[in-house]
Enzyme design. Structure first.
Site, PDB file in Angstrom:
ATOM      1  N   LEU A   1     -62.061 -10.603 -17.522  1.00 16.86           N
ATOM      2  CA  LEU A   1     -62.787 -11.244 -18.635  1.00 16.86           C
ATOM      3  C   LEU A   1     -64.173 -10.967 -16.702  1.00 16.86           C
ATOM      4  CD1 LEU A   1     -60.685 -14.450 -20.008  1.00 16.86           C
ATOM      5  CD2 LEU A   1     -61.824 -12.270 -20.760  1.00 16.86           C
ATOM      6  N   ASP A   2     -65.248 -11.798 -17.524  1.00 12.67           N
ATOM      7  CA  ASP A   2     -65.981 -12.040 -16.316  1.00 12.67           C
ATOM      8  C   ASP A   2     -65.788 -13.062 -15.518  1.00 12.67           C
ATOM      9  OD1 ASP A   2     -67.450  -9.962 -17.147  1.00 12.67           O
ATOM     10  OD2 ASP A   2     -68.774 -10.855 -18.488  1.00 12.67           O
ATOM     11  N   ARG A   3     -66.100 -13.407 -14.636  1.00 11.24           N
ATOM     12  CA  ARG A   3     -66.295 -14.974 -13.617  1.00 11.24           C
ATOM     13  C   ARG A   3     -66.665 -15.623 -14.222  1.00 11.24           C
ATOM     14  NH1 ARG A   3     -67.943 -14.906  -7.016  1.00 11.24           N
ATOM     15  NH2 ARG A   3     -66.906 -17.208  -7.135  1.00 11.24           N
TER      16      ARG A   3
ATOM     17  N   THR B   1     -66.517 -16.000 -17.387  1.00 10.73           N
ATOM     18  CA  THR B   1     -65.568 -16.844 -19.093  1.00 10.73           C
ATOM     19  C   THR B   1     -64.893 -17.086 -18.426  1.00 10.73           C
ATOM     20  OG1 THR B   1     -66.895 -14.684 -19.472  1.00 10.73           O
ATOM     21  CG2 THR B   1     -64.989 -14.751 -21.077  1.00 10.73           C
TER      22      THR B   1
ATOM     23  N   HIS C   1     -69.977  -7.243 -20.249  1.00  9.94           N
ATOM     24  CA  HIS C   1     -71.210  -8.263 -20.486  1.00  9.94           C
ATOM     25  C   HIS C   1     -71.310  -7.897 -21.829  1.00  9.94           C
ATOM     26  CE1 HIS C   1     -73.104  -8.688 -15.765  1.00  9.94           C
ATOM     27  NE2 HIS C   1     -72.108  -9.011 -16.424  1.00  9.94           N
TER      28      HIS C   1
END
Length: 560
Positions: free
Chosen positions: A405-407, A409, A503
């Site tokens: 997961l993105d940082r 998110t 993204h």
């Protein structure tokens, strides 16, 4: 020059002192005694920092460049309390600024070399900016899109003609014979050949037009790479000279150069951060530190993921290695580990990473926003879900994340506890057998109610981690969406990604060919709304448990 400020310059004289647990503590071990030393970030220091933020907000000169600022609450020998304030690096090109503490000694010895190098670095920066703004780049993008549209229209027309020819062949085979049939079939074949020639001619024209632009852009990008290498070499040379000259002093009165403290080398900017400057100044002026706070102010930092007004701890790469030395001489603070903040990566607890599901084969956690899924390449990017779980769990070293997961998110993150489970779960993700549901709030009103967004994504290696829609180089990216609610000027949306590109949801949301509205808090993609986080949450995960052979449906309540 006044650098010791009264508390009343930042906070109301009636500010109520809270005895709550510090939200963070700067820490390290004394190099001589081995004692654990800690300097807290208290509610008082945060209130002082907020007062400084208000001062910065009222002066435009502090908004042009993003940087770290810090305050140190100190006690004078007579028992009075005062405040020191510092900025990292240079402030509007200057290292010495009225009312701020001066830089660490040593900079004066290399000031001429620094000035000369900074002029060179600025010239390189301007040339890079100019090359990145090359008009041919936009020309190439426009022409490439036009050719792509022409080729697509031609393909659609040829496909229709092919279908008509197939029908004609069937018809004439049933109605014509002998020479008439041969002539009719040759005419259809000739039509097919002409259309093939037409397509090749358009492709040839595309290459003739785009290839010179591609070569120019490639040469320009090569020049940019050369300039970046020059910039890196100049920066390293200057930093080596500075670090040989910089001298830090601690509260035992001992002094060491940065080269002595970090003999294996130190990254650019070491010694110019707020914390070392503040502690060195206090140590050399007989001031007792009580509490410290650092925060980011100014332009949003893409590379550092810093948000204006947010507090940050000592960076692991530059400051943390110096903390043990700088704090040496202070009385060890006896605070039980359980009382330290859960936000500190040095003392993680299970409360940091809520566990949603676990068994002997896998574990699923609810990742908080702002925390990496796995450690990054550099030392100041080591704090992550994986590193914390490895510290907390007996079998932590065997854990392996199945996805990321993105940082920014939050939400469900799945990790495997053995290689076989990791391989089987990874295969499910690769084969798109895992059903994922995200929830987001958009920073405006989306017009469409539901649908599928089909926009190929490409990551520009010169502008990481930024992703963009690119019809030539992009990878297929599909997202289903459903509007859940419209709340004032915002839209709550449910996303179901059918592919898993970097993204993906963020770009599909902001692109005008998608929803045309950025996710609230997504500064990387143009959202300038004042908010504390990216409003994107991995809410649900459906997958088949590889060992139990049953469907697991995991859920994490949306926190916004």
């Amino acid at each position: 020059m006044v650098v010791l400020h009264a508390l009343s310059d930042f906070i109301d004289c009636y500010f109520a002192v809270s005895d709550s647990t510090p939200s963070y503590s700067y820490g390290g071990r004394c190099l001589e005694s081995g004692d654990r030393l800690k300097l807290p970030r208290t509610s008082m220091s945060e209130a002082i920092a907020h007062g400084l933020m208000q001062q910065l907000a009222n002066n435009d000169c502090y908004s042009h460049e993003g940087k770290m600022y810090g305050i140190l609450l100190v006690e004078l020998p007579n028992g009075e309390q005062r405040v020191l304030k510092a900025f990292s690096g240079l402030l509007n090109g200057s290292s010495v600024v009225e009312d701020w503490i001066p830089p660490i000694p040593g900079r004066d010895e290399v000031v001429l070399e620094e000035t000369r190098t900074l002029v060179q670095l600025d010239a390189i920066k301007q040339e890079i900016l100019s090359l990145k703004q090359l008009s041919e780049r936009q020309q190439y993008e426009t022409l490439a899109d036009e050719f792509e549209q022409q080729l697509q229209a031609m393909s659609d027309r040829h496909r229709h003609c092919k279908h008509q020819r197939q029908q004609k062949r069937q018809q004439i085979c049933n109605t014509l014979t002998s020479e008439a049939l041969t002539i009719a079939l040759e005419q259809l074949d000739e039509e097919s050949r002409q259309q093939g020639i037409e397509r090749r001619q358009l492709k040839h024209q595309q290459n003739e037009v785009l290839q010179p632009l591609q070569q120019l852009i490639a040469a320009t990008d090569g020049r940019i790479s050369e300039l970046k290498q020059q910039r890196k070499a100049l920066s390293r040379q200057l930093q080596a000279q500075m670090h040989a000259s910089y001298s830090l002093t601690n509260f035992l009165g001992r002094s060491r150069s940065l080269q002595q403290l970090m003999p294996e080398g130190s990254p650019t900017g070491t010694g110019d951060c707020c914390a070392p400057k503040l502690l060195h100044y206090a140590a050399t002026h007989n001031l007792k530190p009580l509490a410290m706070a650092e925060f980011w102010w100014g332009a949003f930092s893409v590379n550092q993921d810093k948000i204006q007004g947010e507090f940050y701890g000592a960076c692991a790469e530059r400051c943390q290695p110096l903390m043990g030395f700088l704090l040496s001489g202070l009385k060890p603070i006896s605070i039980p580990d359980k009382d330290f903040p859960t936000t500190s990566p040095l003392f993680p607890t299970k409360a940091d990473i809520p566990i949603l599901y676990e068994d002997q084969w896998l574990i699923a956690v609810n990742k908080p926003a702002g925390l990496l899924s796995v450690p990054g390449r550099y030392r100041d990017r080591q704090d992550s879900v994986l590193s914390r779980l490895r510290h907390l769990l007996p079998d932590g070293m065997a854990l392996a994340p199945v996805h990321r997961l993105d940082r920014e998110t939050s939400g469900i993150l799945l990790l495997a506890r053995d290689r076989q489970t990791h391989r089987q779960l990874s295969q499910q993700f690769q084969q798109r057998q895992v059903y994922k549901v995200y929830e987001a709030i958009l920073s405006g009103v989306a017009i469409a109610e539901q649908g599928v967004i089909d926009l190929p994504l490409w990551g520009d290696p010169e502008n990481r981690p930024y992703q963009k829609v690119d019809w030539q180089r992009g990878k297929p990216s599909l997202t289903q969406f459903q509007v859940m609610a419209r709340e004032q000027d915002y839209t709550r949306v449910e996303f179901t990604p059918l592919t898993g590109r970097t993204h993906q949801l963020r770009v599909h949301a902001v692109d005008v060919r998608g929803l045309g509205v950025s996710i609230l808090g997504d500064r990387l993609y143009g959202c300038d709304a004042v908010t504390t986080r990216l409003h994107l949450h991995a809410r649900e995960l459906y997958f088949e448990h590889p060992q139990l052979e049953k469907i697991l449906h995991l859920q994490a309540t949306t926190p916004f």
